[in-house]
Design an enzyme around this catalytic site. Structure first.
Site, mmCIF file in Angstrom:
data_model
loop_
_atom_site.group_PDB
_atom_site.id
_atom_site.type_symbol
_atom_site.label_atom_id
_atom_site.label_comp_id
_atom_site.label_asym_id
_atom_site.label_seq_id
_atom_site.Cartn_x
_atom_site.Cartn_y
_atom_site.Cartn_z
ATOM 1 N N GLN A 1 0.838 -1.203 0.000
ATOM 2 C CA GLN A 1 0.000 0.000 0.000
ATOM 3 C C GLN A 1 0.875 1.257 0.000
ATOM 4 O OE1 GLN A 1 -2.860 -0.365 3.221
ATOM 5 N NE2 GLN A 1 -3.213 -2.498 2.636
ATOM 6 N N ARG A 2 0.296 2.301 -0.585
ATOM 7 C CA ARG A 2 1.073 3.523 -0.801
ATOM 8 C C ARG A 2 1.732 4.022 0.486
ATOM 9 N NH1 ARG A 2 1.433 7.333 -4.864
ATOM 10 N NH2 ARG A 2 -0.108 6.352 -6.208
#
Lengths: 384, 187
Positions: free
Chosen positions: B76-77
């Protein structure tokens, strides 16, 4: 020469790894940082940060140590990899050092430390408060649920065998009484009734003993036995509140003037048992339904009940009737056998009693087995 | 049996030679690319109960006489900035791409090129898994290779492998490439 060196270094290192200079900072670190480590499969990103800090701590400690003792890194490594250092016990000592390079090992050390601390905390809470607060015990632990279930089953079994034992006892009392006098025919009705009640309703024997006391003098020993049994019965009632049987038992226990004691004088005055047994009249059936109704604690008259309830009561009534008939049959047989021989009163007597063809040898054996089991159980329960 | 300390890395390498060879592999890629599924598939574990990774997973797989320690880090970012903390001492990079997520091809390409430029991954071989080939909308591996400009990589070994982590298809081929490559490299 080199080997000697190595051995000396290893010993020194092991000594250091057990000394407060090493143990205190390392343990402090672990105890402070272990709280985030759980045994989930997935690792948290924070683990890596903590592992880095741990590496730095160990590096610093070991550097200080090597400076103090005056060995260089190469000597240190040689010592750690020597066969002397590879024994099982030393491997455990070296674990905290190896954990710097092995994240998995570090993680398992931290998880273990966390668990130790949690257990310690639980113990302290228990010691202080005597018991754990609800918030710590409320969790649905699969294990405890299983254990509870097991306990419930065990209690059920105990109760069952107690019933059997009580049945046996009342039977024996009946026998003794009959042997004692033949003119007692009117007074043994209540006893029979109480025996029935016991077997049919699984009522606590507290109620039972009341009935017995009402109907006839009971020897001290017997009272004691039933009293203990009564307490046990109540305990088991408390323990397993889920079973229907016990609910019955509990409600009966609340009002000890249950049916047998009340009903007995009326019936015994009007009907000898043999007659009653043969009459399957409408009134008798109604009486049984009524008894079942009272037993179930339903206060509404039979006709006002819902269909399913009526059905239930019918079933119960049928069951009660069946049980009563069985008891009567048994009693009749016993009366016959009484006439032929008085030795029968001690059920432990293995004589096959040839004069009574109604009781087969097999049945007698069964009866004895049961009694033996009940005695054993009683012994165990009372001992506890 | 090796004692481990930062200043003593050169000796540790030698020490580990006495036991079976250990290889550190980092498994990266965007979120929902299938990294954890791939990891579990490698370890022959159940792949039906996987949730988005918030941290990281580690599995050790024995293959070709080597012990492969595979580190799967969440994609995830908000987690990506942490990737570089796991790159030290890495022997090989596996980069996973969702072949059916065409909208994010550019994003995944950017992340990969950033990784390639990392100092800790200098010269480290990279295996790209073009995952989710079981989906009808998946792009073929050759197309993805072109989009990523893989042919411009001159400083390291690379390979792109079409696969489906769910069915396991193509996964073993990729692992074979890894083992051959590592063996060649360590010799």
């Amino acid at each position: 020469m080199a080997e000697d060196d190595r051995e000396w270094v290893v010993e020194s290192i092991v000594g250091y790894l057990g000394s407060p200079e090493w143990v205190i900072p390392v343990t402090d670190f672990m105890e402070n940082k272990c709280t985030v480590f759980d045994d989930e499969d997935e690792n948290k990103l924070s683990y890596t940060e903590i592992h880095q800090q741990y590496k730095k701590l160990v590096e610093k400690l070991l550097e200080n140590y090597m400076q103090e003792v005056g060995i260089n890194e190469q000597q240190f490594l040689d010592a750690c990899t020597s066969p002397f250092a590879k024994s099982k016990t030393l491997q455990i000592v070296f674990q905290p050092v190896l954990a710097t390079d092995d994240f998995q090992m570090f993680r398992s050390l931290m998880v273990q430390k966390n668990m130790e601390l949690q257990l310690q905390a639980l113990r302290v809470i228990k010691e202080r408060n005597g018991a754990l607060p609800d918030c710590l015990t409320d969790g649905t632990d699969v294990m405890t649920e299983l254990q509870q279930q097991e306990m419930r089953i065990l209690q059920e079994v105990l109760k069952k065998s107690k019933e059997e034992y009580d049945e046996e006892m009342s039977m024996r009392m009946l026998l003794e009484e009959e042997v004692g006098s033949t003119s007692r025919s009117s007074s043994d009705k209540p006893v029979r009734e109480s025996g029935e009640a016991q077997q049919e309703t699984s009522a606590s024997s507290q109620q039972n003993s009341t009935a017995k006391v009402n109907s006839k003098p009971v020897s001290k020993e017997e009272t004691k036995a039933t009293a203990t049994g009564g307490r046990d019965g109540k305990n088991s009632a408390k323990g397993s509140s889920s079973s229907k049987l016990t609910t019955d038992c509990g409600s009966n226990g609340l009002e000890p003037r249950v049916l047998p004691a009340v009903r007995a004088p009326v019936k015994s005055s009007e009907l000898p048992s043999t007659k009653e047994q043969s009459s399957s009249s409408q009134t008798a059936a109604e009486a049984w339904v009524e008894e079942a109704r009272k037993e179930a604690g339903i206060s509404k008259p039979y006709t006002e009940l819902s269909l399913s309830q009526q059905e239930q009561l019918q079933q119960r009534a049928a069951y009660l009737r069946q049980q009563r008939d069985k008891l009567h049959a048994l009693k009749k047989e016993q009366q016959k056998s009484k006439q032929s021989s008085t030795a029968e009163e001690t059920p432990s007597n293995p004589t096959p009693a040839p004069a009574t063809p109604e009781i087969s040898v097999e049945e007698k054996k069964k009866l004895q087995k049961r009694k033996h089991l009940a005695d054993k159980l009683k012994e165990e329960v009372i001992k506890k | 049996m090796g004692e481990a300390q930062k200043g003593l890395l050169s000796v540790i390498e030698k020490l580990k030679g006495t036991t079976e060879q250990e290889v550190r592999i980092v498994l990266l890629g965007l979120d929902n690319a299938g990294k954890t599924t791939l990891l579990k598939s490698l370890a022959s574990e159940d792949v039906n109960t996987i949730t988005p990774t918030q941290g990281f997973n580690i599995k050790s797989v024995a293959s070709h006489g080597m012990k492969l320690n595979v580190w799967d880090i969440g994609g995830q970012r908000k987690i990506r900035p942490f990737w570089k903390k796991y790159l030290e001492n890495t022997d090989l990079l596996i980069y996973v791409i969702d072949s059916a997520d065409k909208k994010r091809f550019e994003e995944t390409g950017l992340e990969l090129s950033e990784l390639i430029d990392e100092e800790n991954l200098k010269g480290v071989p990279v295996l790209i898994f073009a995952n989710k080939q079981d989906l009808a909308t998946a792009s073929p591996a050759s197309e993805i290779a072109e989009g990523l400009n893989l042919h411009t990589y001159r400083d390291r070994e690379w390979q792109i492998q079409a696969c489906s982590a769910v069915s396991g298809e193509g996964v073993q081929d990729g692992m074979n490439w890894i083992c051959n490559n590592i063996v060649n490299r360590k010799k």
